[in-house]
Each structure stands twice: as structure tokens, then as C-alpha cells.
Design a protein around this motif. Sequence first.
Motif, PDB file in Angstrom:
ATOM      1  N   ASN A   3      33.674  32.242  45.013  1.00  0.00           N
ATOM      2  CA  ASN A   3      33.918  33.662  44.724  1.00  0.00           C
ATOM      3  C   ASN A   3      33.745  34.012  43.255  1.00  0.00           C
ATOM      4  OD1 ASN A   3      34.778  34.809  47.281  1.00  0.00           O
ATOM      5  ND2 ASN A   3      36.499  33.403  47.142  1.00  0.00           N
ATOM      6  N   THR A  53      34.762  39.463  47.328  1.00  0.00           N
ATOM      7  CA  THR A  53      35.602  38.445  46.663  1.00  0.00           C
ATOM      8  C   THR A  53      37.089  38.780  46.766  1.00  0.00           C
ATOM      9  OG1 THR A  53      35.492  39.561  44.523  1.00  0.00           O
ATOM     10  CG2 THR A  53      33.785  37.922  44.971  1.00  0.00           C
ATOM     11  N   ASP A  66      38.328  37.250  43.212  1.00  0.00           N
ATOM     12  CA  ASP A  66      37.467  36.473  42.298  1.00  0.00           C
ATOM     13  C   ASP A  66      37.962  35.037  42.104  1.00  0.00           C
ATOM     14  OD1 ASP A  66      36.192  38.895  41.985  1.00  0.00           O
ATOM     15  OD2 ASP A  66      37.229  39.379  40.119  1.00  0.00           O
TER      16      ASP A  66
END
Lengths: 101, 267
Positions: B99, B228, B251
Motif C-alpha cells: 500500500n 490504500t 497507506d
Amino acid sequence: MDTKNLISEAKARFNHKAAQDYLREKYKNRFQVATQQGLWFADEQTINFLSLFSTKKMILKDSQGTPIEVERKELLDTLKKLYTDTMKEYYQEWKELEAKR
Amino acid sequence: MTRGAILFAFNSPKYNYYSMAEYTAKRINHFLDLPVTLVTDKESLPAKSKYKFDEIVTVEPDKNNKRDWGIWINKGRYQAYELSPYHETLLLDVDYMVNSNTLLKTFDFCVDFCCHDTTSFLMHPTAAQEALSVYSYNTLWATVVTFRKTKRAQQIFNCLEMIQKNFTHYANIHNFIAGTYRNDYALTLALRIVNGHTTLPGDIIPWNLIHVGRNTNVYRDNDDPFNTSFTVMFDNWKKGKIRKEYINIKDTDFHVMNKDIFVELIK
């Protein structure tokens, strides 16, 4: 998938403590940088220690314990920038998290 | 100097590892901008596929390994050194959700070889680290490995092969159950043997491998192919009742231990 519905249907509670722990974990690697033949952690201690000297070069242990001769000012600037930029992002996410209380 | 990723994927009666590899490869291309080589067998290759791997290497897999849910074709990981077409290689499990570009950092500090030695479970951050047995070493993790084509890296992979071929012997020495072959255990022993029964700080990725563990589920927050943002939900058992708890993550790379969850995520 609509995760908001999912949370509402499951009557799930936001786990604040786990979210804080996750954030700490997420940012752990972002404070690290590989430069000048070493791996460095942009933390308060390293930045302070580098600031104590005025020499062009100095020998310093990197985060893996390897002694390395570094360009002091260059490393200090790199770590200060990394610290400031990463801390800004961390603070932003932390504030969003605190707002969820 | 070439750089790329390598994935191993052999379909089992229960799981389509090829499709997992395809999904992970797309994310590696997107977030890490690396080409991906796939090691698989002829049976796992689909008749048609839109995605094009950088290279596909077919091998004859060793199917002699079982888990509680069926055949688990995870042997032969030692071949990564020989089969990788790159000078610098990222070897990933296909159920690792990329991610971010975090893993690119491993190329900056890896001298010969590096892997994770610690894990953090989402929703269980204080969970104890796994050990081979009570009297043995803490486990190293084969989920993410970065290596260069050096003599020392070659020695590590050669040692991995030796341990795979003599897994029962090492299980007896280190007092763990040999019934299921685990790459993590073999890697733990191989790296220690090559390093003179110790670990070198330079061989360790200096952050935790994030796992999605037991009683934990992960859901995509949207259907973007490169999404993400995820919601992680956990069944917290208290006084005989389940209390659902959740957090949101963004993320952040993570490893999904439960294949059923990973399959759901990539649908």
C-alpha cells in the motif's frame, strides 16, 4: 464495500488505543533514512547530538551500531528535514484520530 | 544494476495463488515501480490473462506439505536466488498487501540479505513474538526478503535448501513440530547458521512486519484498484461475548495471514 454500513450494522466500537498503536507503528519506518553508508533514525537524540558539534566530519554510530565517519552538517540537515516533514504528517493524522473521541 | 520483485505462486485445490500473485504484482508495479517475475507451475497458469508479468518461470513444485486446510505448496523458496533475473530482488509472499513505497527503503540499506525479525499484529500490538520453540530462537519472517546477488546471499539460500531437505532433523534439534514445513522457520535457521549462530543487525529490516491475525478481518474502504484505505475489524471476546472493535488504516503495508480474507479483499 460500504465499510461505514458494515461498522454500523456490526455495532462495532472504534478502538482508540489500537488506532494510536497502529499510528506509532506506521510512522516508525518513516523516521529512518539510509544515507552516508549508514541507516539513521531521525529522532530528537540523534539530531541534538549532531548539533552539539561544529566539526565538518565526525564519527557516529548508526542505528545498527556501525561506526561511520559522516559529513556532520549534511547528515544533520537530512535528519532535521526528515524529522520535520514526517512529524507534520504524523501530527496531522494524530489530530484526526483525537477528533474521533 | 537491475531491480525487481519475485513471487512464488502454486495453485492448491483450495486457493488460486496465481490470481493472488497477479493482484500483488499490480500493486508492486504501481506503488514500488518494480517489474515482477513469477515462479509458478504449468498447472497454475491460466489459459488467458490480461496482466503481463516481467517474466514467468515454471518449475516442478514439491507438493509434499500440508496445513489444516489442505495442501500447501510453499517449498522451494530457496530457488529465488537462482531464478531471480535481477541483481537486487524483493521476494514477497503473494498475500502481502502493498500500500506504499516503504519496501523500496530496504534496497537502500540491504547489503546482502534482509528480512523482518519482529511483527506487530493490528489490534494486538503487544502480542508476543513467535519463537521456534520455548528453548529456541525467535522466528524470522520470510514474508518480505530483500537480497542482492552476492556470495553471502547465495550461501543463505543454499542453507535454506539444506534445511528444507532436512527439516525433520532441525525440528528435532529445535524442538518444533516438523509436520508442516514453514519457510519462516527454515529462514530463521539458515540465516543463523550462515552468520555463525547469531544475527547481524544489517540483516534485519528495522521496522515491524504488520500482520492481520486471528479474529481480525479487513475490508476495503472503496473499490479503487489501488485503494490504500481499509477498515480493520476485530472480534474481542469478553466474558463469553464478542464485542466488535475497529480501526481505520491508510497507506500501510500489511500481511494477511488468513487466505480467505485476502481472497475476499482482492475480489
